[in-house]
Design a protein around this motif. Structure first.
Motif, PDB file in Angstrom:
ATOM      1  N   MET A   1     -15.625  -3.952  29.169  1.00  0.00           N
ATOM      2  CA  MET A   1     -15.886  -2.586  30.056  1.00  0.00           C
ATOM      3  C   MET A   1     -14.799  -1.782  30.047  1.00  0.00           C
ATOM      4  SD  MET A   1     -18.126  -1.711  32.374  1.00  0.00           S
ATOM      5  CE  MET A   1     -19.125  -2.950  33.073  1.00  0.00           C
ATOM      6  N   ILE A   2     -15.218  -0.545  29.976  1.00  0.00           N
ATOM      7  CA  ILE A   2     -14.403   0.525  30.147  1.00  0.00           C
ATOM      8  C   ILE A   2     -14.252   1.172  31.618  1.00  0.00           C
ATOM      9  CG2 ILE A   2     -13.824   3.026  29.288  1.00  0.00           C
ATOM     10  CD1 ILE A   2     -15.506   2.113  26.727  1.00  0.00           C
ATOM     11  N   GLY A   3     -13.001   0.914  32.189  1.00  0.00           N
ATOM     12  CA  GLY A   3     -13.072   1.118  33.691  1.00  0.00           C
ATOM     13  C   GLY A   3     -12.736   2.459  33.905  1.00  0.00           C
ATOM     14  N   SER A   4     -12.020   3.260  33.077  1.00  0.00           N
ATOM     15  CA  SER A   4     -11.589   4.713  33.500  1.00  0.00           C
ATOM     16  C   SER A   4     -11.011   5.195  32.095  1.00  0.00           C
ATOM     17  CB  SER A   4     -10.412   4.604  34.343  1.00  0.00           C
ATOM     18  OG  SER A   4      -9.259   3.873  33.984  1.00  0.00           O
ATOM     19  N   LEU A   5     -10.864   6.605  31.800  1.00  0.00           N
ATOM     20  CA  LEU A   5     -10.651   7.273  30.957  1.00  0.00           C
ATOM     21  C   LEU A   5      -9.770   8.303  31.267  1.00  0.00           C
ATOM     22  CD1 LEU A   5     -13.954   8.261  28.833  1.00  0.00           C
ATOM     23  CD2 LEU A   5     -12.166   6.509  28.211  1.00  0.00           C
ATOM     24  N   ARG A   6      -8.614   8.591  30.471  1.00  0.00           N
ATOM     25  CA  ARG A   6      -7.538   9.540  30.719  1.00  0.00           C
ATOM     26  C   ARG A   6      -7.301  10.209  29.388  1.00  0.00           C
ATOM     27  NH1 ARG A   6      -4.002  10.545  34.692  1.00  0.00           N
ATOM     28  NH2 ARG A   6      -4.098   8.209  35.555  1.00  0.00           N
ATOM     29  N   GLY A   7      -7.406  11.485  29.429  1.00  0.00           N
ATOM     30  CA  GLY A   7      -7.394  12.212  28.436  1.00  0.00           C
ATOM     31  C   GLY A   7      -7.662  13.804  28.225  1.00  0.00           C
ATOM     32  N   ALA A  22      -6.471   9.366  22.830  1.00  0.00           N
ATOM     33  CA  ALA A  22      -5.825   8.879  21.420  1.00  0.00           C
ATOM     34  C   ALA A  22      -6.683   9.191  19.954  1.00  0.00           C
ATOM     35  CB  ALA A  22      -5.422   7.243  21.557  1.00  0.00           C
ATOM     36  N   GLY A  23      -7.226  10.319  20.144  1.00  0.00           N
ATOM     37  CA  GLY A  23      -7.880  10.536  18.688  1.00  0.00           C
ATOM     38  C   GLY A  23      -9.592  10.310  18.738  1.00  0.00           C
ATOM     39  N   VAL A  24      -9.957   9.549  20.001  1.00  0.00           N
ATOM     40  CA  VAL A  24     -11.251   9.200  19.997  1.00  0.00           C
ATOM     41  C   VAL A  24     -12.043   9.908  20.940  1.00  0.00           C
ATOM     42  CG1 VAL A  24     -12.970   7.377  20.474  1.00  0.00           C
ATOM     43  CG2 VAL A  24     -10.828   6.863  19.279  1.00  0.00           C
ATOM     44  N   GLY A  25     -13.092  10.459  20.616  1.00  0.00           N
ATOM     45  CA  GLY A  25     -13.644  11.348  21.565  1.00  0.00           C
ATOM     46  C   GLY A  25     -14.801  10.576  22.452  1.00  0.00           C
ATOM     47  N   TYR A  26     -14.965  10.433  23.745  1.00  0.00           N
ATOM     48  CA  TYR A  26     -15.783   9.642  24.282  1.00  0.00           C
ATOM     49  C   TYR A  26     -16.757  10.669  25.224  1.00  0.00           C
ATOM     50  CZ  TYR A  26     -12.688   5.754  24.107  1.00  0.00           C
ATOM     51  OH  TYR A  26     -12.118   4.513  23.558  1.00  0.00           O
ATOM     52  N   GLU A  27     -18.165  10.510  25.058  1.00  0.00           N
ATOM     53  CA  GLU A  27     -19.026  11.410  25.565  1.00  0.00           C
ATOM     54  C   GLU A  27     -19.442  10.535  26.907  1.00  0.00           C
ATOM     55  OE1 GLU A  27     -22.566  11.226  22.945  1.00  0.00           O
ATOM     56  OE2 GLU A  27     -21.682  12.841  21.646  1.00  0.00           O
ATOM     57  N   VAL A  28     -19.463  11.296  28.015  1.00  0.00           N
ATOM     58  CA  VAL A  28     -19.570  10.890  29.280  1.00  0.00           C
ATOM     59  C   VAL A  28     -20.589  11.577  30.136  1.00  0.00           C
ATOM     60  CG1 VAL A  28     -18.374  10.088  31.354  1.00  0.00           C
ATOM     61  CG2 VAL A  28     -17.040  10.321  29.255  1.00  0.00           C
ATOM     62  N   GLU A  29     -21.342  10.905  30.655  1.00  0.00           N
ATOM     63  CA  GLU A  29     -22.357  11.393  31.599  1.00  0.00           C
ATOM     64  C   GLU A  29     -22.056  11.661  33.022  1.00  0.00           C
ATOM     65  OE1 GLU A  29     -26.315  11.603  31.209  1.00  0.00           O
ATOM     66  OE2 GLU A  29     -26.628  11.326  29.135  1.00  0.00           O
ATOM     67  N   THR A  49     -15.075   5.190  35.361  1.00  0.00           N
ATOM     68  CA  THR A  49     -16.088   5.208  34.404  1.00  0.00           C
ATOM     69  C   THR A  49     -16.984   3.787  34.761  1.00  0.00           C
ATOM     70  OG1 THR A  49     -14.909   4.240  32.510  1.00  0.00           O
ATOM     71  CG2 THR A  49     -14.984   6.684  32.434  1.00  0.00           C
ATOM     72  N   HIS A  50     -18.001   3.959  34.190  1.00  0.00           N
ATOM     73  CA  HIS A  50     -19.216   2.850  34.374  1.00  0.00           C
ATOM     74  C   HIS A  50     -19.899   2.662  32.803  1.00  0.00           C
ATOM     75  CE1 HIS A  50     -22.054  -0.245  35.666  1.00  0.00           C
ATOM     76  NE2 HIS A  50     -23.071   0.389  35.192  1.00  0.00           N
ATOM     77  N   LEU A  51     -19.729   1.676  32.180  1.00  0.00           N
ATOM     78  CA  LEU A  51     -20.392   1.515  30.926  1.00  0.00           C
ATOM     79  C   LEU A  51     -21.592   0.808  31.048  1.00  0.00           C
ATOM     80  CD1 LEU A  51     -20.474   1.812  27.792  1.00  0.00           C
ATOM     81  CD2 LEU A  51     -19.098  -0.495  27.563  1.00  0.00           C
ATOM     82  N   LEU A  52     -22.875   1.409  30.592  1.00  0.00           N
ATOM     83  CA  LEU A  52     -23.960   0.772  30.689  1.00  0.00           C
ATOM     84  C   LEU A  52     -24.608   0.662  29.349  1.00  0.00           C
ATOM     85  CD1 LEU A  52     -26.380   0.347  32.760  1.00  0.00           C
ATOM     86  CD2 LEU A  52     -27.406   2.418  32.211  1.00  0.00           C
ATOM     87  N   VAL A  53     -24.848  -0.709  28.934  1.00  0.00           N
ATOM     88  CA  VAL A  53     -25.388  -1.314  27.670  1.00  0.00           C
ATOM     89  C   VAL A  53     -26.679  -1.619  27.690  1.00  0.00           C
ATOM     90  CG1 VAL A  53     -24.836  -2.944  25.865  1.00  0.00           C
ATOM     91  CG2 VAL A  53     -22.866  -1.983  27.334  1.00  0.00           C
ATOM     92  N   ARG A  54     -27.516  -1.071  26.986  1.00  0.00           N
ATOM     93  CA  ARG A  54     -28.919  -1.052  26.833  1.00  0.00           C
ATOM     94  C   ARG A  54     -29.184  -1.682  25.539  1.00  0.00           C
ATOM     95  NH1 ARG A  54     -30.926   4.470  29.146  1.00  0.00           N
ATOM     96  NH2 ARG A  54     -31.417   4.553  26.972  1.00  0.00           N
ATOM     97  N   GLU A  55     -30.505  -2.081  25.097  1.00  0.00           N
ATOM     98  CA  GLU A  55     -30.908  -2.431  23.703  1.00  0.00           C
ATOM     99  C   GLU A  55     -30.596  -1.189  22.860  1.00  0.00           C
ATOM    100  OE1 GLU A  55     -34.720  -4.300  23.392  1.00  0.00           O
ATOM    101  OE2 GLU A  55     -34.440  -5.381  25.141  1.00  0.00           O
ATOM    102  N   LEU A  60     -21.729   5.804  28.730  1.00  0.00           N
ATOM    103  CA  LEU A  60     -20.640   5.769  29.442  1.00  0.00           C
ATOM    104  C   LEU A  60     -20.914   6.923  30.651  1.00  0.00           C
ATOM    105  CD1 LEU A  60     -17.735   4.378  29.791  1.00  0.00           C
ATOM    106  CD2 LEU A  60     -16.904   6.177  28.396  1.00  0.00           C
ATOM    107  N   TYR A  61     -20.656   6.553  31.850  1.00  0.00           N
ATOM    108  CA  TYR A  61     -20.951   7.482  32.921  1.00  0.00           C
ATOM    109  C   TYR A  61     -19.430   7.788  33.689  1.00  0.00           C
ATOM    110  CZ  TYR A  61     -25.822   6.558  32.523  1.00  0.00           C
ATOM    111  OH  TYR A  61     -26.911   6.358  31.958  1.00  0.00           O
TER     112      TYR A  61
END
Length: 196
Positions: A1-7, A22-29, A49-55, A60-61
């Protein structure tokens, strides 16, 4: 689970943002309440953040406050409330205003949220009633309103203090137009209405 992002905030395109960590771009709603508070692109940023995993996807919110994220997670537990509706609710009103709607059983205010009709508003109030304390900061009663409390909210607080039930107060106030009225005017009109 990704609990937060700082970047670094590299893209703002409502309601989506991209945060580079760290060089990775996270798309966040994000809900509009968070999006409208974001700094300019190129600025450092922290989001809960809250990560929602669907089929078919992993979404990432992101939220400006832990309180918003907690309310989002609580809303997801309500029957037939998905992430899109939960974001819509948080975009339309603050977490304190939403708690207040639940406590006062204010279906009128809640059904003004896009995608939330009267029946959904009623279901939200019923299902969130028991969960609302857990979704308050610190897990206690809902937080007091900020200084910018509206005249309507001041009037509601005063009438509840006089012994009226929150639902009763809400029904009284919904019977007349309070646009531009002071808290004192609303209290006077409500008491007059209650006397009839």
């Amino acid at each position: 689970m990704i609990g937060s992002l700082r970047g670094r905030l590299t893209l703002k395109q409502a309601p989506q943002v991209v945060i580079e960590c760290a060089g990775v771009g996270y798309e966040v709603e994000t809900p509009m309440s968070t999006f409208l508070e974001l700094p300019e692109a190129g600025t450092d940023l922290f989001l809960y953040t809250h990560l929602l995993v669907r089929e078919d996807a992993q979404i990432l919110y992101g939220f400006a406050t832990a309180d918003e994220r907690l309310m989002f997670r609580t809303l997801l537990k309500v029957n037939r409330v998905g992430a899109k509706m939960a974001l819509g609710i948080l975009s339309a009103m603050s977490t304190n205003d939403f708690r207040r709607c639940v406590e006062l059983e204010d279906t009128t205010a809640m059904s003004k949220i896009p995608g939330v009709g009267k029946k959904t508003a009623e279901r939200l109030i019923i299902e969130m009633r028991d969960r609302i304390d857990a979704a308050a900061p610190g897990g206690g009663k809902s937080a007091p309103l900020t200084v910018e409390a509206s005249a309507r909210n001041e009037a509601v607080d005063a009438l509840v203090a006089l012994g009226y039930k929150p639902k009763e107060v809400n029904n009284l106030i919904s019977k007349f137009d309070i646009e531009g009225k002071s808290a004192e005017d609303i209290i006077r009109m409500s008491l007059k209405q209650a006397a009839h």
